[in-house]
Design an enzyme around this catalytic site. Structure first.
Site, PDB file in Angstrom:
ATOM      1  N   TYR A   1      -5.521   5.949  -8.727  1.00  0.00           N
ATOM      2  CA  TYR A   1      -6.716   5.182  -8.336  1.00  0.00           C
ATOM      3  C   TYR A   1      -7.941   5.698  -9.090  1.00  0.00           C
ATOM      4  CZ  TYR A   1      -4.159   2.977  -4.510  1.00  0.00           C
ATOM      5  OH  TYR A   1      -3.271   2.228  -3.790  1.00  0.00           O
TER       6      TYR A   1
ATOM      7  N   CYS B   1       0.830  -1.215   0.000  1.00  0.00           N
ATOM      8  CA  CYS B   1       0.000   0.000   0.000  1.00  0.00           C
ATOM      9  C   CYS B   1       0.863   1.264   0.000  1.00  0.00           C
ATOM     10  CB  CYS B   1      -0.899  -0.028   1.242  1.00  0.00           C
ATOM     11  SG  CYS B   1      -1.674   1.561   1.583  1.00  0.00           S
TER      12      CYS B   1
HETATM   13  N1  LIG Z   1      -6.437   8.018   3.781  1.00  0.00           N
HETATM   14  C1  LIG Z   1      -5.836   6.818   4.058  1.00  0.00           C
HETATM   15  C2  LIG Z   1      -6.078   5.832   2.901  1.00  0.00           C
HETATM   16  C3  LIG Z   1      -5.518   4.476   3.182  1.00  0.00           C
HETATM   17  C4  LIG Z   1      -6.068   3.441   2.201  1.00  0.00           C
HETATM   18  O1  LIG Z   1      -7.025   3.695   1.435  1.00  0.00           O
HETATM   19  N2  LIG Z   1      -5.442   2.257   2.231  1.00  0.00           N
HETATM   20  C5  LIG Z   1      -5.933   1.172   1.379  1.00  0.00           C
HETATM   21  C6  LIG Z   1      -4.780   0.285   0.910  1.00  0.00           C
HETATM   22  S1  LIG Z   1      -3.788   0.992  -0.331  1.00  0.00           S
HETATM   23  C7  LIG Z   1      -6.847   0.271   2.174  1.00  0.00           C
HETATM   24  O2  LIG Z   1      -6.485  -0.140   3.258  1.00  0.00           O
HETATM   25  N3  LIG Z   1      -8.012  -0.045   1.611  1.00  0.00           N
HETATM   26  C8  LIG Z   1      -8.963  -0.944   2.214  1.00  0.00           C
HETATM   27  C9  LIG Z   1     -10.393  -0.508   1.977  1.00  0.00           C
HETATM   28  O3  LIG Z   1     -10.600   0.569   1.422  1.00  0.00           O
HETATM   29  O4  LIG Z   1     -11.281  -1.240   2.351  1.00  0.00           O
HETATM   30  C10 LIG Z   1      -4.358   7.076   4.251  1.00  0.00           C
HETATM   31  O5  LIG Z   1      -3.742   7.808   3.473  1.00  0.00           O
HETATM   32  O6  LIG Z   1      -3.829   6.562   5.215  1.00  0.00           O
END
Ligand SMILES: N[C@@H](CCC(=O)N[C@@H](CS)C(=O)NCC(=O)O)C(=O)O
Length: 329
Positions: free
Chosen positions: A189, A57
């Protein structure tokens, strides 16, 4: 998509695109702060905090790079989830290469950690997570804020004398982090998850306009904010290092490879070869995550072989003024 609703795991509980087919990233739930202040609830102490991350990530990767550059490996522990995220969300699979168990809470799924922090939690279960072992709760799960806390609040326990948010640069750093967020970090994205041609076209145009802009900025300065490596470079780096291997193909950001840019490409190698950074990059996890986790985008779950850019190829960026922090050279 899957999320917690009142502490219960639900599938198909939220939509990732709006009525125009454009990807919209949800908001982040835990926003407390660690502060180097005797009155603060969360104070910077070695051994007290823990990171839950996925090596794939880009948002979590920001916190790993900051931890490495500051020399916080002994002070802040870390667990790595499986790069594949299925119906059950992020999972601990210690038997897999590069993954660990949940060494703090003993959970099988990251969602259990969220429920531990808030039994009625409603929201997405995302990485990174900054966990407080003392209060047994999540301090924060927003990468830019975690990056800032690790950088500015832990100087007493950090092993390296490295300041990634130096005075005199702070306004620029904040502006750059914000300026690259929508078109670049989130832009890939928006291109990949677009549900309509118009939404994709708009995201890709904005993305490559922004990449062209920063390529020209880097023509005569070594880093995004000038002569010093800062948090802004970390925020850019974790997207660029995934670009040619993943975003170019998987998210159809294929107008150009980063390797075709005159300045972004040597800049990416410059940051990659900064002491401690390469060890935070796991290309196998990165590729496995994206190509297997998004069946709408890559239904066959086949991980492509190439293009395997050589991040360690020599660059000539050291001819420009400035350089990495002295403690890292
Ligand atoms: N705003 C958060 C975004 C984090 C994020 O979207 N991480 C993704 C992985 S790249 C995630 O865990 N997605 C799981 C989901 O949306 O259910 C940050 O920058 O920490």
């Amino acid at each position: 998509m899957n999320m917690l609703v009142d502490g219960e795991w639900r599938t198909d509980a939220y939509q990732t695109t709006n009525e125009d087919g454009a990807f919209e990233r949800g908001t982040t739930s835990f926003r407390d702060r660690i502060e180097d202040d005797p009155d603060a609830r969360f104070q910077p102490e070695a051994g007290r905090y823990h990171l839950y991350v996925c090596r794939a990530c880009p948002w979590a990767h920001r916190t790993l790079v900051t931890r490495a550059l500051k020399g916080l490996e002994d002070a802040i522990t870390v667990d790595y989830v499986d790069p594949y995220r299925g119906e059950d969300g992020w999972q601990f699979t210690p038997e897999k290469d590069g993954c660990t168990p949940d060494t703090v809470n003993g959970s099988d799924y990251l969602r259990e950690v969220y429920v531990e922090a808030d039994p009625d939690m409603t929201g997405r279960v995302t990485v990174p997570v900054l966990w407080d072992k003392q209060e047994e709760t999540i301090v924060n799960n927003e990468s830019a804020e975690i990056m800032r806390m690790l950088d500015t609040e832990f100087d007493d326990v950090a092993e390296h004398d490295v300041d990634l948010y130096p005075e005199g640069y702070q306004e620029d750093i904040d502006e750059i982090i914000e300026a690259i967020y929508e078109p670049i970090n989130n832009g890939v994205y928006k291109a990949g998850f677009a549900d309509s041609q118009a939404a994709y076209d708009e995201a890709v145009e904005e993305l490559f306009d922004a990449l062209d802009h920063w390529d020209s900025v880097l023509e005569d300065q070594r880093y995004l904010a000038g002569d010093r490596l800062t948090e802004a470079d970390i925020a850019m780096f974790t997207t660029l290092v995934r670009f040619d291997e993943v975003y170019h193909t998987h998210f159809m950001c294929n107008h150009k490879l980063i390797a075709e840019y005159d300045n972004l490409w040597p800049y990416l190698r410059d940051v990659y070869t900064t002491d401690g950074v390469a060890e935070t990059v796991d290309i196998d996890h990165i590729k496995e995550h994206y190509y297997t986790t998004h069946p709408d985008v890559s239904p066959k779950r086949i991980v492509p072989k190439g293009p395997a850019p050589d991040f360690e190829a020599p660059h000539d960026r050291d001819e420009l003024p400035g350089g990495p922090p002295a403690d890292l050279v």
